[in-house]
Motif scaffolding. Structure first.
Motif, PDB file in Angstrom:
ATOM      1  N   ALA A  23       0.920  48.304  -2.163  1.00 13.62           N
ATOM      2  CA  ALA A  23       2.076  47.508  -2.601  1.00 13.62           C
ATOM      3  C   ALA A  23       1.837  46.989  -4.010  1.00 13.62           C
ATOM      4  O   ALA A  23       0.757  46.441  -4.296  1.00 13.62           O
ATOM      5  CB  ALA A  23       2.320  46.334  -1.663  1.00 13.62           C
ATOM      6  N   PRO A  24       2.817  47.132  -4.893  1.00 12.16           N
ATOM      7  CA  PRO A  24       2.736  46.495  -6.209  1.00 12.16           C
ATOM      8  C   PRO A  24       2.994  44.999  -6.045  1.00 12.16           C
ATOM      9  O   PRO A  24       4.100  44.588  -5.688  1.00 12.16           O
ATOM     10  CB  PRO A  24       3.851  47.183  -7.002  1.00 12.16           C
ATOM     11  CG  PRO A  24       4.846  47.618  -5.968  1.00 12.16           C
ATOM     12  CD  PRO A  24       4.073  47.881  -4.711  1.00 12.16           C
ATOM     13  N   ILE A  25       1.987  44.208  -6.255  1.00 15.88           N
ATOM     14  CA  ILE A  25       2.049  42.780  -5.939  1.00 15.88           C
ATOM     15  C   ILE A  25       2.863  42.023  -6.992  1.00 15.88           C
ATOM     16  O   ILE A  25       2.604  42.164  -8.191  1.00 15.88           O
ATOM     17  CB  ILE A  25       0.624  42.186  -5.878  1.00 15.88           C
ATOM     18  CG1 ILE A  25      -0.258  42.982  -4.910  1.00 15.88           C
ATOM     19  CG2 ILE A  25       0.673  40.713  -5.494  1.00 15.88           C
ATOM     20  CD1 ILE A  25       0.199  42.970  -3.476  1.00 15.88           C
ATOM     21  N   PRO A  26       3.838  41.214  -6.573  1.00 16.80           N
ATOM     22  CA  PRO A  26       4.522  40.362  -7.553  1.00 16.80           C
ATOM     23  C   PRO A  26       3.551  39.345  -8.141  1.00 16.80           C
ATOM     24  O   PRO A  26       2.586  38.932  -7.486  1.00 16.80           O
ATOM     25  CB  PRO A  26       5.601  39.655  -6.711  1.00 16.80           C
ATOM     26  CG  PRO A  26       5.737  40.462  -5.458  1.00 16.80           C
ATOM     27  CD  PRO A  26       4.378  41.044  -5.212  1.00 16.80           C
ATOM     28  N   THR A  27       3.804  38.954  -9.359  1.00 16.91           N
ATOM     29  CA  THR A  27       3.064  37.842  -9.951  1.00 16.91           C
ATOM     30  C   THR A  27       3.892  36.589  -9.729  1.00 16.91           C
ATOM     31  O   THR A  27       5.075  36.545 -10.082  1.00 16.91           O
ATOM     32  CB  THR A  27       2.824  38.063 -11.454  1.00 16.91           C
ATOM     33  OG1 THR A  27       2.113  39.291 -11.633  1.00 16.91           O
ATOM     34  CG2 THR A  27       2.004  36.925 -12.041  1.00 16.91           C
ATOM     35  N   PHE A  28       3.277  35.582  -9.130  1.00 16.55           N
ATOM     36  CA  PHE A  28       3.993  34.338  -8.826  1.00 16.55           C
ATOM     37  C   PHE A  28       3.703  33.309  -9.913  1.00 16.55           C
ATOM     38  O   PHE A  28       2.576  33.217 -10.425  1.00 16.55           O
ATOM     39  CB  PHE A  28       3.579  33.815  -7.452  1.00 16.55           C
ATOM     40  CG  PHE A  28       3.787  34.827  -6.357  1.00 16.55           C
ATOM     41  CD1 PHE A  28       5.063  35.146  -5.919  1.00 16.55           C
ATOM     42  CD2 PHE A  28       2.707  35.491  -5.786  1.00 16.55           C
ATOM     43  CE1 PHE A  28       5.264  36.097  -4.928  1.00 16.55           C
ATOM     44  CE2 PHE A  28       2.898  36.433  -4.786  1.00 16.55           C
ATOM     45  CZ  PHE A  28       4.176  36.739  -4.363  1.00 16.55           C
ATOM     46  N   PHE A  29       4.719  32.525 -10.239  1.00 16.55           N
ATOM     47  CA  PHE A  29       4.613  31.564 -11.332  1.00 16.55           C
ATOM     48  C   PHE A  29       4.947  30.157 -10.847  1.00 16.55           C
ATOM     49  O   PHE A  29       5.797  29.968  -9.962  1.00 16.55           O
ATOM     50  CB  PHE A  29       5.551  31.947 -12.475  1.00 16.55           C
ATOM     51  CG  PHE A  29       5.297  33.322 -13.024  1.00 16.55           C
ATOM     52  CD1 PHE A  29       4.174  33.582 -13.794  1.00 16.55           C
ATOM     53  CD2 PHE A  29       6.180  34.366 -12.759  1.00 16.55           C
ATOM     54  CE1 PHE A  29       3.934  34.854 -14.288  1.00 16.55           C
ATOM     55  CE2 PHE A  29       5.950  35.643 -13.254  1.00 16.55           C
ATOM     56  CZ  PHE A  29       4.818  35.890 -14.029  1.00 16.55           C
ATOM     57  N   VAL A  30       4.296  29.176 -11.448  1.00 16.07           N
ATOM     58  CA  VAL A  30       4.601  27.773 -11.165  1.00 16.07           C
ATOM     59  C   VAL A  30       5.954  27.430 -11.788  1.00 16.07           C
ATOM     60  O   VAL A  30       6.192  27.749 -12.959  1.00 16.07           O
ATOM     61  CB  VAL A  30       3.506  26.862 -11.754  1.00 16.07           C
ATOM     62  CG1 VAL A  30       3.851  25.387 -11.523  1.00 16.07           C
ATOM     63  CG2 VAL A  30       2.143  27.196 -11.146  1.00 16.07           C
ATOM     64  N   PRO A  31       6.859  26.817 -11.015  1.00 12.67           N
ATOM     65  CA  PRO A  31       8.164  26.445 -11.587  1.00 12.67           C
ATOM     66  C   PRO A  31       7.991  25.579 -12.831  1.00 12.67           C
ATOM     67  O   PRO A  31       7.045  24.818 -12.948  1.00 12.67           O
ATOM     68  CB  PRO A  31       8.840  25.665 -10.454  1.00 12.67           C
ATOM     69  CG  PRO A  31       8.168  26.156  -9.207  1.00 12.67           C
ATOM     70  CD  PRO A  31       6.743  26.451  -9.594  1.00 12.67           C
ATOM     71  N   ASP A  32       8.897  25.720 -13.754  1.00 16.38           N
ATOM     72  CA  ASP A  32       8.948  24.959 -15.006  1.00 16.38           C
ATOM     73  C   ASP A  32       7.917  25.434 -16.032  1.00 16.38           C
ATOM     74  O   ASP A  32       8.266  25.770 -17.157  1.00 16.38           O
ATOM     75  CB  ASP A  32       8.789  23.448 -14.767  1.00 16.38           C
ATOM     76  CG  ASP A  32       9.873  22.888 -13.856  1.00 16.38           C
ATOM     77  OD1 ASP A  32      11.023  23.373 -13.956  1.00 16.38           O
ATOM     78  OD2 ASP A  32       9.581  21.983 -13.065  1.00 16.38           O
ATOM     79  N   THR A  33       6.627  25.476 -15.661  1.00 11.83           N
ATOM     80  CA  THR A  33       5.606  25.843 -16.645  1.00 11.83           C
ATOM     81  C   THR A  33       5.439  27.354 -16.794  1.00 11.83           C
ATOM     82  O   THR A  33       4.968  27.827 -17.820  1.00 11.83           O
ATOM     83  CB  THR A  33       4.236  25.263 -16.252  1.00 11.83           C
ATOM     84  OG1 THR A  33       3.770  25.902 -15.050  1.00 11.83           O
ATOM     85  CG2 THR A  33       4.319  23.761 -16.042  1.00 11.83           C
ATOM     86  N   GLU A  34       5.780  28.109 -15.757  1.00 17.21           N
ATOM     87  CA  GLU A  34       5.566  29.558 -15.705  1.00 17.21           C
ATOM     88  C   GLU A  34       4.086  29.934 -15.775  1.00 17.21           C
ATOM     89  O   GLU A  34       3.735  31.069 -16.107  1.00 17.21           O
ATOM     90  CB  GLU A  34       6.344  30.292 -16.804  1.00 17.21           C
ATOM     91  CG  GLU A  34       7.850  30.286 -16.600  1.00 17.21           C
ATOM     92  CD  GLU A  34       8.578  31.296 -17.476  1.00 17.21           C
ATOM     93  OE1 GLU A  34       8.008  31.738 -18.490  1.00 17.21           O
ATOM     94  OE2 GLU A  34       9.725  31.653 -17.129  1.00 17.21           O
ATOM     95  N   ASP A  35       3.201  28.993 -15.459  1.00 16.21           N
ATOM     96  CA  ASP A  35       1.778  29.332 -15.331  1.00 16.21           C
ATOM     97  C   ASP A  35       1.583  30.173 -14.075  1.00 16.21           C
ATOM     98  O   ASP A  35       2.417  30.164 -13.154  1.00 16.21           O
ATOM     99  CB  ASP A  35       0.930  28.057 -15.218  1.00 16.21           C
ATOM    100  CG  ASP A  35       0.928  27.249 -16.507  1.00 16.21           C
ATOM    101  OD1 ASP A  35       1.169  27.849 -17.582  1.00 16.21           O
ATOM    102  OD2 ASP A  35       0.681  26.031 -16.440  1.00 16.21           O
ATOM    103  N   LEU A  36       0.463  30.893 -14.005  1.00 16.31           N
ATOM    104  CA  LEU A  36       0.177  31.705 -12.831  1.00 16.31           C
ATOM    105  C   LEU A  36       0.000  30.827 -11.602  1.00 16.31           C
ATOM    106  O   LEU A  36      -0.727  29.829 -11.631  1.00 16.31           O
ATOM    107  CB  LEU A  36      -1.109  32.521 -13.049  1.00 16.31           C
ATOM    108  CG  LEU A  36      -1.117  33.523 -14.196  1.00 16.31           C
ATOM    109  CD1 LEU A  36      -2.491  34.200 -14.275  1.00 16.31           C
ATOM    110  CD2 LEU A  36      -0.016  34.563 -14.031  1.00 16.31           C
ATOM    111  N   ASP A  37       0.644  31.218 -10.509  1.00 16.84           N
ATOM    112  CA  ASP A  37       0.482  30.545  -9.217  1.00 16.84           C
ATOM    113  C   ASP A  37      -0.513  31.373  -8.410  1.00 16.84           C
ATOM    114  O   ASP A  37      -0.140  32.233  -7.607  1.00 16.84           O
ATOM    115  CB  ASP A  37       1.830  30.451  -8.509  1.00 16.84           C
ATOM    116  CG  ASP A  37       1.737  29.809  -7.122  1.00 16.84           C
ATOM    117  OD1 ASP A  37       0.623  29.434  -6.708  1.00 16.84           O
ATOM    118  OD2 ASP A  37       2.783  29.732  -6.451  1.00 16.84           O
TER     119      ASP A  37
END
Length: 347
Positions: A23-37
């Motif tokens: 599976a191609p894994i989505p990259t998840f981001f922290v809301p507002d900052t768009e930092d990596l979750d």
């Protein structure tokens, strides 16, 4: 030996790819900052790996174009730590490393290997597609040079929709498979079943590996579809599984479909069940694929409590369209099956 990125000390252990579902894994981001979750990212990779679906990091679904070099490395390192910490030390990591130039693609491949990736997947550079699309020697030279200089095996990623319309033909891919011993497979997101059949047939020839030995004998050339709607049929032409975004939403279902389909090649009594599973998956794949990254993330939010929005400038999922996607009978049929196979009580 390359450092695997887990702690900067242990030597990298080769984990060859094998036939199956990735599976191609989505990259998840922290809301507002768009930092990596990374918390959601690690949890998702473990969820899939425990179901028998293996990760591809920083691919199209992972918004690779929106990630810096250091962020790509961070994701690979985080995934390796999470897998090793869960005792899944033999699960390999594929990392996307395609870039605009051959030079940067090689650089990204070296960085990915140092961070802990076991293989890399490389898309054709599409910015100057007007030149490259009709320049076969340049296309071959690109993959040949990347494979020669990459510390880990390389998969070809044929996705015309993300490479300016460049669509590698079966002759070129088969030629690369034969001539480049460090190329370990191809992902066909062109949806061309005939192309898949021709390439798989060439690789399945009894003397292919005698004539074209691999750099790593434990890493055979895998022919992988880019969609989930022909997994069953592909087994009958000697293909090796799929790298599919649907694996994020329904990993147990995709793993089961592949398992039953493989077994049905030798046991015809299993084909009705394989066809039943394939029908459910094909309908859902057709419906969910149209919703792209934001739609997949929305479904993950509904199913598992994480997902979020893509990184800008990609827009978030439209609320009305997302609710319609979730309520769609093709999606609900898949969700019901996934809950049954994973042992979850239907909600």
């Amino acid at each position: 030996m390359a450092v695997n990125g887990t702690n900067g000390v242990h030597a990298h252990t080769a984990r060859p790819l094998r036939a199956g579902i990735y599976a191609p894994i989505p990259t998840f981001f922290v809301p507002d900052t768009e930092d990596l979750d990374l918390e959601s990212f690690d949890a998702h990779i473990l969820r899939l790996a425990q179901a028998g679906v293996w990760p591809l990091i920083a691919g199209s679904m992972g918004e690779a174009l929106h990630l810096s070099h250091s962020e790509r490395q961070t994701l690979i390192q985080s995934a390796r730590r999470a897998l090793d910490g869960a005792g899944l030390t033999r699960v390999p990591i594929i990392a996307g490393t395609g870039a605009g130039s051959t030079r940067e693609t090689v650089e990204l491949s070296k960085e990915a290997a140092a961070a802990g990736a076991d293989s890399v997947i490389v898309i054709t550079s599409g910015y100057f597609a007007g030149v490259l699309a009709t320049h076969r020697p340049a296309l071959k030279a690109f993959f040949t040079e990347v494979a020669e200089k990459s510390p880990v095996p390389v998969l070809i990623y044929n996705y015309p929709g993300a490479s300016g319309g460049i669509d590698l033909d079966s002759d070129l891919i088969t030629e690369l498979a034969a001539d480049s011993p460090n190329i370990c497979g191809v992902k066909l997101t062109c949806g061309n079943v005939g192309k898949l059949t021709r390439i798989a047939d060439a690789i399945a020839a009894p003397d292919f590996y005698d004539l074209h030995p691999r750099k790593n004998p434990a890493a055979p050339f895998l022919v992988l579809g880019g969609f989930a709607d022909f997994i069953h049929a592909s087994n009958f032409v000697h293909a090796h599984g799929a790298i599919t975004g649907l694996g994020n939403v329904a990993p147990y279902t995709l793993a089961k479909l592949y398992e039953v389909s493989v077994a049905s090649v030798a046991d015809a009594s299993l084909r009705p069940e394989a066809l039943r599973l394939q029908g459910i998956v094909a309908r859902a794949d057709y419906t969910i694929a149209k919703a792209s990254i934001s739609g997949t993330k929305y479904l993950l939010e509904k199913l598992y409590g994480y997902g979020g929005a893509p990184r800008k400038p990609l827009p978030p999922a439209d609320p009305a369209a997302s609710e319609a996607l979730w309520a769609h009978p093709h999606v609900q049929e898949l969700v019901q099956l996934e809950r049954e196979l994973s042992g979850k009580i239907p909600q």
